[in-house]
Design an enzyme around this catalytic site. Structure first.
Site, short mmCIF file in Angstrom:
data_model
loop_
_atom_site.label_atom_id
_atom_site.label_comp_id
_atom_site.label_asym_id
_atom_site.label_seq_id
_atom_site.Cartn_x
_atom_site.Cartn_y
_atom_site.Cartn_z
N SER A 48 0.82 -1.20 0.00
CA SER A 48 0.00 0.00 0.00
C SER A 48 0.86 1.26 0.00
O SER A 48 1.64 1.47 -0.91
CB SER A 48 -0.95 -0.05 1.21
OG SER A 48 -1.93 0.95 1.12
N HIS A 67 -2.68 -1.09 -4.76
CA HIS A 67 -4.13 -0.97 -4.89
C HIS A 67 -4.54 0.50 -4.80
O HIS A 67 -3.77 1.34 -4.33
CB HIS A 67 -4.85 -1.80 -3.82
CG HIS A 67 -4.57 -1.34 -2.42
ND1 HIS A 67 -5.17 -0.23 -1.86
CD2 HIS A 67 -3.77 -1.84 -1.46
CE1 HIS A 67 -4.75 -0.07 -0.63
NE2 HIS A 67 -3.89 -1.03 -0.35
#
Length: 248
Positions: free
Chosen positions: A121, A144
């Protein structure tokens, strides 16, 4: 009667030494703490990057307000010639992560990041922020889109804000690595790979293949690369692009 104190040893010194040994065992899992001075400052980013909201006590966190003063001190300390950043993080607060990444990217001293376990992340921008990045062969990076927690107001401004923040992350990663914007967005918005989310989990060799990370390696490789860049800097050479993470 003469007191049985050793020369140069104050009363209670044995007790102090004993307490320090016990503390070393509790905190570091070893009987003696490392005492040798080093010209390399090692900073670890583990667990979840904590931002403006304090996370529950059972969470293992890295607080950005702890890291930023350390980086400032490393920049000002003439004895510190290089900074090694070790990551094993699940991600966390976007703005806190970007703040840490920007601090690392703008240090004047050579920097190397090492991803062990995971750099997921918002850990991705931190991983690419250094002059050179290394990832363990078994380590992974989850890419993501940005997610929101808590109350979300369903108005167009919310989505515009998310889109702008997403662009900030994408721009930083592409500016500090060799991955193209098209490839990064393809990995970020891929469906079907993550069971409960959109995105891609990239393993060590693939991270290098896609241009996110410079090389596969471990702690020895990271320190060797950092020492090489320190020697170049001492000799007046250019140890790396100011943007960091770009192979010359």
């Amino acid at each position: 009667m003469a007191e049985n104190n050793q020369p140069g040893q104050e009363p209670g010194a044995d007790e102090t030494k004993k307490n320090q040994t016990v503390e070393s065992i509790q905190q570091l899992g070893q009987t003696t703490a490392p005492t040798a001075e080093s010209n390399i400052f090692c900073m670890t980013i583990i667990g979840q990057v904590e931002g403006h909201i304090v996370l529950p006590p059972q969470n293992k966190t890295t607080k950005y307000e702890h890291l930023i003063p350390q980086l400032v001190a490393a920049e000002q300390n003439n004895k510190i010639e290089g900074v090694l950043i070790i990551l094993n993080t699940v991600g966390g607060d976007v703005e806190a992560g970007l703040a840490i990444a920007e601090m690392i990217a703008t240090l004047s001293k050579p920097t190397v990041t090492l991803v062990l376990g995971g750099g997921h992340s918002i850990g991705v921008p931190i991983a690419v922020s250094a002059n050179h990045s290394i990832i363990a062969e078994t380590a992974t990076m989850t890419i993501h889109p940005i997610r929101l927690n808590g109350l979300v107001i369903g108005v167009p401004q919310t989505f515009e804000y998310l889109d702008k923040m997403q662009e900030r992350v994408i721009r930083f990663i592409t500016n500090h690595s060799r991955v193209t914007e098209e490839k990064l967005k393809e990995l970020m918005f891929k469906t079907g790979e993550l069971t409960r989310d959109i995105g891609t989990t990239v393993i060590g060799a693939d991270a290098v293949k896609f241009g996110l990370i410079n090389a596969i390696g471990g702690i020895g490789d990271a320190i060797a690369e950092l020492n090489r860049r320190i020697e170049e800097r001492r000799g007046g050479g250019n140890a790396g692009n100011a943007l960091g993470g770009i192979v010359q």
